[in-house]
Design a protein around this motif. Sequence first.
Motif, mmCIF file in Angstrom:
data_model
loop_
_atom_site.group_PDB
_atom_site.id
_atom_site.type_symbol
_atom_site.label_atom_id
_atom_site.label_comp_id
_atom_site.label_asym_id
_atom_site.label_seq_id
_atom_site.Cartn_x
_atom_site.Cartn_y
_atom_site.Cartn_z
ATOM 1 N N LYS A 175 0.722 -1.535 0.002
ATOM 2 C CA LYS A 175 -0.138 -0.012 -0.183
ATOM 3 C C LYS A 175 1.370 1.686 0.345
ATOM 4 C CE LYS A 175 -4.363 -0.885 2.159
ATOM 5 N NZ LYS A 175 -4.946 -1.290 3.396
ATOM 6 N N LEU A 176 2.067 0.812 0.528
ATOM 7 C CA LEU A 176 2.853 2.647 0.709
ATOM 8 C C LEU A 176 3.179 3.269 -0.949
ATOM 9 C CD1 LEU A 176 4.997 1.165 3.668
ATOM 10 C CD2 LEU A 176 3.261 3.229 3.383
ATOM 11 N N PHE A 177 3.331 1.875 -1.462
ATOM 12 C CA PHE A 177 3.604 2.339 -2.677
ATOM 13 C C PHE A 177 2.498 2.866 -4.202
ATOM 14 C CE2 PHE A 177 6.746 -0.786 -1.963
ATOM 15 C CZ PHE A 177 8.137 0.089 -2.491
ATOM 16 N N VAL A 178 1.144 3.231 -3.041
ATOM 17 C CA VAL A 178 0.478 3.723 -4.655
ATOM 18 C C VAL A 178 -0.064 4.987 -4.522
ATOM 19 C CG1 VAL A 178 -2.381 4.772 -3.504
ATOM 20 C CG2 VAL A 178 -1.890 1.899 -3.210
ATOM 21 N N PRO A 179 1.321 5.786 -3.628
ATOM 22 C CA PRO A 179 1.079 7.154 -3.520
ATOM 23 C C PRO A 179 1.726 7.203 -5.732
ATOM 24 C CG PRO A 179 1.089 6.846 -1.510
ATOM 25 C CD PRO A 179 1.679 5.409 -2.188
ATOM 26 N N LEU A 180 3.500 6.524 -4.677
ATOM 27 C CA LEU A 180 4.013 6.594 -5.522
ATOM 28 C C LEU A 180 3.176 5.910 -7.388
ATOM 29 C CD1 LEU A 180 6.884 6.567 -6.708
ATOM 30 C CD2 LEU A 180 7.601 4.228 -6.027
ATOM 31 N N ILE A 181 2.737 4.981 -7.498
ATOM 32 C CA ILE A 181 2.190 5.004 -7.962
ATOM 33 C C ILE A 181 1.634 5.019 -9.341
ATOM 34 C CG2 ILE A 181 0.211 2.915 -9.727
ATOM 35 C CD1 ILE A 181 1.672 0.710 -7.189
ATOM 36 N N ILE A 182 0.544 6.207 -8.193
ATOM 37 C CA ILE A 182 -0.891 7.562 -8.581
ATOM 38 C C ILE A 182 0.346 8.598 -9.456
ATOM 39 C CG2 ILE A 182 -1.956 9.083 -8.090
ATOM 40 C CD1 ILE A 182 -2.986 7.290 -5.845
ATOM 41 N N CYS A 183 1.780 9.332 -8.993
ATOM 42 C CA CYS A 183 2.961 10.076 -9.068
ATOM 43 C C CYS A 183 2.825 9.715 -10.602
ATOM 44 C CB CYS A 183 3.895 10.114 -8.190
ATOM 45 S SG CYS A 183 3.204 11.120 -7.042
ATOM 46 N N ALA A 184 3.430 8.174 -11.161
ATOM 47 C CA ALA A 184 4.173 8.202 -12.295
ATOM 48 C C ALA A 184 2.671 7.566 -13.380
ATOM 49 C CB ALA A 184 4.821 6.777 -11.952
ATOM 50 N N VAL A 185 1.535 7.344 -12.717
ATOM 51 C CA VAL A 185 0.921 7.389 -14.194
ATOM 52 C C VAL A 185 0.328 8.962 -14.419
ATOM 53 C CG1 VAL A 185 -1.848 6.755 -14.196
ATOM 54 C CG2 VAL A 185 -0.049 5.134 -13.158
ATOM 55 N N MET A 186 0.350 10.200 -12.978
ATOM 56 C CA MET A 186 -0.053 11.717 -13.594
ATOM 57 C C MET A 186 1.186 11.763 -14.510
ATOM 58 S SD MET A 186 -2.619 12.385 -11.751
ATOM 59 C CE MET A 186 -2.185 13.964 -10.934
#
Lengths: 176, 162
Positions: free
Chosen positions: A5-16
Amino acid sequence: MGRLKLFVPLIICAVMGVVLFRGLDLDPQELPSALIGKPLPEFALPGLDGGTVTQKDLLGEVALINVWATWCIACKVEHPYLTRLAESGLAIYGINSKDDDDAALQWLHQLGNPYRINIADHEGSLGIDLGVYGAPETFLIDADGTIHYRHVGIVDERVWREVLLPLVQRLRGDSV
Amino acid sequence: MIWRVAPTLMLFLSLCAGLASAAIDTYEFEEEALRIRYRALATELRCPKCQNQNIADSNAPVAMDLRAQLYRLLHEGYSDEEIVTFMVARYGEFIRYRPPVNYQTAVLWSAPALFILIGGWLLFRSVRRTSTNKSDVATLNGEESAALAFLVSDDVIGGEDT
């Protein structure tokens, strides 16, 4: 699972980031024409050389229809290239948009006339029917008058070779 | 007194300036109803050239042409819907500030509701988690309470200050 779950913000950032980076290349000024695949609108307008021009006068072969005016500075830049294209045998028709006939005739006299026929669209009514929002704009039609492409801005060597020429060749191949 | 109203006055005047800079129309309408419809449609239709303005606010040549066209269509008896269809047929869906609901715009229209639902769900979860966590908090026994009371009492805190 908790760690992931800790990676969720990173993934969102990468997609954006990917989406927004892709957006940098898009030109919001470039609108697809609503008339692609549609026939030329019907009209009956005076020709710059006299007489009346209708959509039927523009049929018969693959052609460019160029919207121009003497008040349009970019049209002057585009003009020599259109003349070269016309000399190579391509059919080019002109829509002289919201212009003064005398000024337009003088322009053609001085700079040369690449147009087989020029339509004097004094009120800009044909421009509205074609969804024109500025000059120069260039439409590509086939022999039956179906609109296949609209280019907003100057037609130059690059636009012709990369965009218009392949379409013209395809259309000519189709109609043979 | 004047100094107190001055900021409000200035704010008001600056807002007025925004209104006054909108394109000025010289069209005359015999019927008030037509004028109202003209106004409404001119603010609904987007200028294809200057893309963040409607055709009422823009002074681009194409916006002027479209206003003239709108005026003509209204006088020819076109309905609002027919006028929008007329414009979309020529300039594409882009010209509508309010896109229609169809499969192409489904994501666009449902996104706000989806965001509220997802946000509400996340909020609900986090609130529920905090309230369940609360029951885990250890309660103090008698001895600890007394110690705490002593620590926060004036004797201790006041003593350190002096």
